[in-house]
Design an enzyme around this catalytic site. Structure first.
Site, short mmCIF file in Angstrom:
data_model
loop_
_atom_site.label_atom_id
_atom_site.label_comp_id
_atom_site.label_asym_id
_atom_site.label_seq_id
_atom_site.Cartn_x
_atom_site.Cartn_y
_atom_site.Cartn_z
N GLU A 17 0.83 -1.15 0.05
CA GLU A 17 -0.08 0.06 0.06
C GLU A 17 0.92 1.26 -0.08
O GLU A 17 1.61 1.43 0.60
CB GLU A 17 -0.80 -0.05 1.11
CG GLU A 17 -1.75 1.35 1.23
CD GLU A 17 -2.86 1.16 2.10
OE1 GLU A 17 -3.87 0.36 2.28
OE2 GLU A 17 -2.90 1.82 3.32
N THR A 48 -3.99 5.00 -1.39
CA THR A 48 -5.16 5.34 -0.52
C THR A 48 -5.72 6.62 -0.85
O THR A 48 -5.20 7.20 -1.94
CB THR A 48 -4.60 5.41 1.11
OG1 THR A 48 -3.49 6.49 0.94
CG2 THR A 48 -3.87 4.24 1.57
N ARG A 107 -15.90 3.88 3.66
CA ARG A 107 -16.64 4.98 4.26
C ARG A 107 -15.65 6.26 4.41
O ARG A 107 -15.76 7.43 3.89
CB ARG A 107 -17.37 4.66 5.52
CG ARG A 107 -18.19 5.73 6.00
CD ARG A 107 -18.55 5.57 7.53
NE ARG A 107 -17.45 5.92 8.23
CZ ARG A 107 -17.55 5.53 9.72
NH1 ARG A 107 -18.50 5.36 10.19
NH2 ARG A 107 -16.52 5.90 10.37
N ASP A 109 -12.90 8.18 7.42
CA ASP A 109 -13.12 8.25 8.79
C ASP A 109 -14.04 9.55 9.26
O ASP A 109 -13.84 10.35 8.27
CB ASP A 109 -11.50 8.67 9.56
CG ASP A 109 -10.83 7.04 9.82
OD1 ASP A 109 -11.63 6.40 10.38
OD2 ASP A 109 -9.70 7.00 9.44
N ALA A 127 -20.17 2.46 4.28
CA ALA A 127 -19.49 2.06 2.66
C ALA A 127 -20.30 1.31 1.93
O ALA A 127 -20.15 1.26 0.67
CB ALA A 127 -18.22 1.14 3.27
N TYR A 148 -12.25 -5.79 10.17
CA TYR A 148 -11.75 -5.27 11.41
C TYR A 148 -11.69 -6.70 12.12
O TYR A 148 -12.60 -6.82 12.98
CB TYR A 148 -12.59 -4.08 11.98
CG TYR A 148 -12.31 -2.86 11.03
CD1 TYR A 148 -11.49 -2.06 10.98
CD2 TYR A 148 -13.46 -2.62 10.21
CE1 TYR A 148 -11.53 -0.84 10.26
CE2 TYR A 148 -13.51 -1.63 9.24
CZ TYR A 148 -12.54 -0.84 9.39
OH TYR A 148 -12.41 0.20 8.16
N GLN A 179 -7.85 -4.48 8.75
CA GLN A 179 -7.10 -3.50 9.33
C GLN A 179 -5.81 -4.08 9.89
O GLN A 179 -5.66 -5.30 10.07
CB GLN A 179 -8.00 -3.12 10.56
CG GLN A 179 -7.31 -1.82 11.56
CD GLN A 179 -7.19 -0.58 10.76
OE1 GLN A 179 -5.94 -0.62 9.90
NE2 GLN A 179 -8.10 0.26 10.82
N GLN A 215 6.19 5.29 15.38
CA GLN A 215 5.02 4.90 14.53
C GLN A 215 3.94 4.18 15.60
O GLN A 215 2.90 3.81 15.33
CB GLN A 215 5.33 3.86 13.50
CG GLN A 215 5.90 4.48 12.37
CD GLN A 215 6.60 3.35 11.21
OE1 GLN A 215 6.79 2.31 11.84
NE2 GLN A 215 6.84 3.71 10.10
P1 FAD Z 1 -18.26 0.79 7.22
O1 FAD Z 1 -18.05 -0.48 6.43
O2 FAD Z 1 -19.28 1.82 6.94
O3 FAD Z 1 -18.21 0.72 8.68
C1 FAD Z 1 -17.75 1.73 9.54
C2 FAD Z 1 -18.79 1.01 10.82
O4 FAD Z 1 -20.03 1.31 10.65
C3 FAD Z 1 -18.65 -0.22 11.34
O5 FAD Z 1 -18.59 -0.03 12.92
C4 FAD Z 1 -19.61 -0.97 10.99
O6 FAD Z 1 -20.08 -1.84 11.57
C5 FAD Z 1 -20.83 0.08 10.79
N1 FAD Z 1 -21.93 -0.03 10.03
C6 FAD Z 1 -21.57 -0.56 8.54
N2 FAD Z 1 -22.66 -0.64 7.69
C7 FAD Z 1 -23.80 -0.22 8.80
C8 FAD Z 1 -25.06 -0.15 8.68
N3 FAD Z 1 -25.81 -0.14 7.64
N4 FAD Z 1 -25.84 0.32 9.62
C9 FAD Z 1 -25.08 0.72 10.93
N5 FAD Z 1 -23.79 0.68 11.12
C10 FAD Z 1 -23.09 0.02 10.16
N6 FAD Z 1 -9.66 5.75 5.21
C11 FAD Z 1 -9.44 6.79 4.25
O7 FAD Z 1 -9.86 7.82 4.48
N7 FAD Z 1 -8.58 6.68 2.94
C12 FAD Z 1 -8.44 5.26 2.66
O8 FAD Z 1 -7.73 5.13 1.62
C13 FAD Z 1 -8.52 4.33 3.67
N8 FAD Z 1 -8.23 2.99 3.35
C14 FAD Z 1 -8.48 1.95 4.37
C15 FAD Z 1 -8.00 0.70 4.02
C16 FAD Z 1 -8.03 -0.30 4.73
C17 FAD Z 1 -7.73 -1.95 4.40
C18 FAD Z 1 -8.98 -0.15 5.96
C19 FAD Z 1 -9.13 -1.30 7.02
C20 FAD Z 1 -9.19 1.30 6.45
C21 FAD Z 1 -8.92 2.07 5.66
N9 FAD Z 1 -9.37 3.39 5.80
C22 FAD Z 1 -8.97 4.74 4.97
C23 FAD Z 1 -9.97 3.80 7.26
C24 FAD Z 1 -11.46 3.70 6.95
O9 FAD Z 1 -12.15 4.68 6.17
C25 FAD Z 1 -12.13 3.78 8.59
O10 FAD Z 1 -11.59 2.49 8.99
C26 FAD Z 1 -13.71 4.22 8.66
O11 FAD Z 1 -13.69 4.49 9.91
C27 FAD Z 1 -14.53 3.02 8.44
O12 FAD Z 1 -14.42 2.69 6.87
P2 FAD Z 1 -15.33 1.33 6.36
O13 FAD Z 1 -15.21 1.46 4.82
O14 FAD Z 1 -14.82 0.26 6.93
O15 FAD Z 1 -16.76 1.61 6.96
#
Ligand code: FAD
Length: 292
Positions: A17, A48, A107, A109, A127, A148, A179, A215
């Site tokens: 990455e 990213t 989604r 942060d 997401a 996660y 993660q 880190q």
């Molecule tokens: P989601 O899948 O939406 O989940 C977030 C939370 O909402 C979880 O607790 C989930 O259980 C809950 N949830 C999901 N769907 C629902 C629903 N329908 N109703 C109620 N609750 C729900 N961030 C960046 O800004 N840029 C990046 O490039 C980036 N790359 C990443 C790559 C990886 C491999 C990982 C693990 C994380 C990355 N992140 C990045 C961070 C990520 O954006 C955050 O962890 C964020 O808080 C959650 O993103 P998600 O896509 O997992 O969200």
């Protein structure tokens, strides 16, 4: 190449990455580091989107160059929570037009500014909504999603987190990336639970080589990951000697990857943090293991 096809190949492989630059002033140094990582010919490189302070505008540019110049498949990340529907539609269109088949649907942060807004004004909440939009606009796309092993910090419990993950996969995710984690047992346990819940897509374990003592706090803050005592002892002992810490951090990450391979995992994603020296050393440590 679609990452889902790549993951069907029964050979061990690593992907890396990178994150885009924060501003145009550092663009060329980050680009140089990215190209050096691409020259190592990993199975793919993820770029990213806005994460770690990077600028989203550069994500596509870097992904396009990785594919065009080095023939290494690129995975372009895309986040939705702070975007309008028009912006997201435009980004999906640009990604397709650039010939990038692989999109990581996230989604993003929750920033304090966003949290201060009324949630009813947000265009996207999760997401899963982005996954549905990508699938509708680009039916041929290979879509990745985040997961996660230690539970997303906003989830009340793992059961709820896995239920939402299942919904995201059913909306169209072709694979998942975890993660970072520092104790492989957490990953094995998670994998068992999601398979039991009927989530059957490939899952790429995400390994972060920690090569600087500074880190550690940041990694825990961003990921909430558990640090095993074995890892803490290593930081205590070598943290003040940068070269020794780099060597020990690479050895720890290598050890995690070997254990994953030994337990039947074929593909590992490495959070290489734009550091070609670290990426090269890990590949070197695994040379015989990756190419038996
Ligand atoms: P989601 O899948 O939406 O989940 C977030 C939370 O909402 C979880 O607790 C989930 O259980 C809950 N949830 C999901 N769907 C629902 C629903 N329908 N109703 C109620 N609750 C729900 N961030 C960046 O800004 N840029 C990046 O490039 C980036 N790359 C990443 C790559 C990886 C491999 C990982 C693990 C994380 C990355 N992140 C990045 C961070 C990520 O954006 C955050 O962890 C964020 O808080 C959650 O993103 P998600 O896509 O997992 O969200």
């Amino acid at each position: 190449m679609r990452i889902s096809e790549l993951l069907q190949q029964p050979r061990r492989s690593l992907s890396f990455e990178v994150f885009p630059p924060k501003s145009s002033t550092v663009f060329s140094s980050i680009q140089k580091a990215t190209f050096a990582i691409a020259e190592l010919k990993p199975s793919f490189i993820s770029v990213t989107y806005g994460a770690g302070g990077g600028t989203s505008a550069y994500t596509l540019e870097m992904a396009r160059e990785i594919q065009g110049r080095y023939s290494v498949p690129a995975l372009a990340h895309l986040t939705c929570v702070s975007s309008s529907r028009e912006t997201v539609a435009a980004r999906i269109r640009e990604i397709r037009e650039a010939g990038i088949e692989n999109i990581m649907a996230l989604r993003g942060d929750l920033t304090p500014e966003l949290e201060a807004k009324d949630r009813s004004q947000w265009c996207y909440h999760h997401a899963v909504e982005l996954v549905r939009e990508i699938r509708a606009a680009a039916p041929e796309a290979c879509i990745g999603g985040a997961c996660y092993p230690e539970v997303h910090p906003e989830s009340a419990n793992q059961r709820e987190d896995i239920a939402h993950l299942k919904e995201k996969v059913e909306a169209g995710c072709d694979f998942l990336t975890t993660q970072m984690f520092f104790d492989n047992n957490l990953f094995y346990n998670f994998l068992y639970k999601i398979r039991e819940a009927g989530i059957l897509v490939p899952v790429l374990p995400g390994i972060m080589p920690i090569t600087k003592a500074t880190q550690v706090a940041r990694a825990i803050r961003l990921s909430g990951s558990f640090m095993p005592q074995r890892f803490k002892s290593l930081v205590d002992c070598f943290g003040e000697d940068p070269e020794a810490m780099q060597q020990a951090g690479i050895a720890y990450a290598t050890d995690q990857i070997i254990d994953l391979f030994a337990n039947g995992i074929h593909h590992v994603h490495v959070y290489s943090m734009n550091n070609p020296a670290v990426a090269a050393k890990i590949l070197d440590n695994l040379s015989r293991i990756l190419e038996p």
